[in-house]
Design an enzyme around this catalytic site. Structure first.
Site, PDB file in Angstrom:
ATOM      1  N   PRO A  49       1.006  -0.982   0.094  1.00  0.00           N
ATOM      2  CA  PRO A  49       0.259  -0.214  -0.311  1.00  0.00           C
ATOM      3  C   PRO A  49       0.579   1.394   0.430  1.00  0.00           C
ATOM      4  O   PRO A  49       0.033   2.162  -1.107  1.00  0.00           O
ATOM      5  CB  PRO A  49      -1.033  -0.020   0.879  1.00  0.00           C
ATOM      6  CG  PRO A  49      -0.828  -1.514   1.540  1.00  0.00           C
ATOM      7  CD  PRO A  49       0.266  -1.541   1.024  1.00  0.00           C
ATOM      8  N   TYR A 132     -14.821 -17.125  -7.815  1.00  0.00           N
ATOM      9  CA  TYR A 132     -15.134 -15.301  -8.244  1.00  0.00           C
ATOM     10  C   TYR A 132     -15.948 -14.520  -7.752  1.00  0.00           C
ATOM     11  O   TYR A 132     -15.456 -13.355  -6.646  1.00  0.00           O
ATOM     12  CB  TYR A 132     -15.295 -15.177  -9.651  1.00  0.00           C
ATOM     13  CG  TYR A 132     -15.674 -13.985 -10.835  1.00  0.00           C
ATOM     14  CD1 TYR A 132     -14.171 -13.210 -10.436  1.00  0.00           C
ATOM     15  CD2 TYR A 132     -16.874 -14.041 -10.927  1.00  0.00           C
ATOM     16  CE1 TYR A 132     -14.725 -12.388 -11.902  1.00  0.00           C
ATOM     17  CE2 TYR A 132     -16.920 -12.584 -11.664  1.00  0.00           C
ATOM     18  CZ  TYR A 132     -15.833 -11.699 -12.147  1.00  0.00           C
ATOM     19  OH  TYR A 132     -16.579 -10.600 -12.024  1.00  0.00           O
ATOM     20  N   LYS A 136     -14.858 -11.681  -5.747  1.00  0.00           N
ATOM     21  CA  LYS A 136     -15.262 -10.393  -5.520  1.00  0.00           C
ATOM     22  C   LYS A 136     -16.251  -9.810  -4.719  1.00  0.00           C
ATOM     23  O   LYS A 136     -15.927  -8.470  -4.005  1.00  0.00           O
ATOM     24  CB  LYS A 136     -16.432 -10.641  -7.214  1.00  0.00           C
ATOM     25  CG  LYS A 136     -15.797 -10.473  -8.184  1.00  0.00           C
ATOM     26  CD  LYS A 136     -14.491  -9.533  -8.457  1.00  0.00           C
ATOM     27  CE  LYS A 136     -15.715  -8.198  -8.972  1.00  0.00           C
ATOM     28  NZ  LYS A 136     -14.395  -7.320 -10.343  1.00  0.00           N
TER      29      LYS A 136
END
Length: 314
Positions: A49, A132, A136
């Protein structure tokens, strides 16, 4: 205004980048990603980050559109891009550009199996059926709890020009182009009985523009889809008709795992209509016509990829 688009060279990212450039000619639009052509080189799946914050600070964006995502591959790879990526992005934005608006692309796969005849609202329970949808959903959670000025566009099943081979419309279009006008040809596909909520990729791009430009806070999640469940079988047959395919389409009953687990998927778009003034402007027929028109001619490499063994999909 400065807009930064991550994942600009993917299917949705390409359309969103092109639409933003066309609609906002006087805006400074920057691209970000791993590609050597990116204006800002970042990797959401692996960059710390702090490193992301430095890159974002150099771009000084007023808005960020995150189109980066992975639809296939193993669960770990999907988690790195779809879950870890948005979390790292939000952490970097809080440090480098805390006032920037973040528009993040989610997926209707986050909902999981739907109830036939019903439309899922943004407040519906989420129960994704595979890696998936699960990854997500984790990315969506990172964005909606970030404290940023952020909105997740939960996109249905995109279709339209440039659909990739990883999608059913893209694969079928490539198979039809390869097969050509052979009356004896048989297109062997998996079970096509599932219902999906298709949305034109160009309508997704328009929704992203509206979300970027909205001059008020937006709901944390907005469904962006066609708002109507259509049989996958109908899409395939319409695409075959558009291609002038004279052969047969046969289903051997061996569809994908997701098709068997999620037989119905449909999202309500009422919130997007109310808050963005957005609704789909392209019909499924128009989407398939544009997809077919953009499908290139078959070649030997394509033939190798889409041989008989690859002609089972759903």
């Amino acid at each position: 205004m400065r807009i930064l688009v991550l994942g600009f060279n993917g299917y949705l990212g390409r359309h969103i980048t092109e639409h933003l450039r066309a609609a906002l000619p006087n805006t400074s639009l920057l691209t970000a990603g791993r590609s050597p052509t990116a204006d800002v080189r970042v990797d959401l799946a692996s960059d710390h980050p702090g490193r992301l914050a430095e890159a974002l600070a150099s771009a000084a964006p007023d808005a960020v559109v995150n189109c980066a995502g992975l639809t296939g591959g193993d669960a770990m790879a999907q988690a790195e891009v779809n879950a870890r990526g948005p979390a790292a992005l939000c952490a970097a934005l809080r440090q480098a550009a805390p006032l920037a608006r973040l528009v993040h692309l989610g997926s209707a796969a986050e909902y999981g199996p739907g109830v036939p005849g019903t439309r899922m609202t943004e407040s519906a329970a989420t129960c994704p059926a595979g890696p998936y949808g699960a990854t997500k959903l984790a990315g969506t959670a990172a964005v909606t709890t970030s404290g940023l000025d952020a909105v997740v566009l939960r996109v249905g099943n995109p279709v339209g020009p440039g659909a990739p081979l990883t999608s059913l419309p893209g694969r079928v279009a490539a198979m039809l182009r390869e097969t050509g006008p052979d009356r004896r040809a048989v297109l062997w596909l998996g079970d096509l009985s599932a219902f999906r909520d298709f949305v034109d990729v160009r309508d997704v791009a328009r929704a992203a523009l509206l979300a970027v430009m909205a001059n008020r806070p937006l709901p944390s999640v907005l469904n962006i889809s066609g708002g109507e469940a259509r049989p996958v079988r109908e899409l395939v047959r319409k695409l075959a008709l558009e291609a002038g395919f004279p052969g047969l389409i046969e289903e051997d009953g061996e569809g994908s795992a997701r098709s068997s687990q999620v037989s119905w998927q449909c999202s309500s778009i009422a919130a997007a209509v109310d808050t963005l003034g957005w609704r789909p402007s392209h019909t499924l027929d128009e989407s398939l016509a544009a997809l077919w028109a953009a499908t290139g001619p078959a070649d030997e490499a394509g033939h190798a990829r889409h041989g008989a063994a690859a002609r089972r999909t759903s």
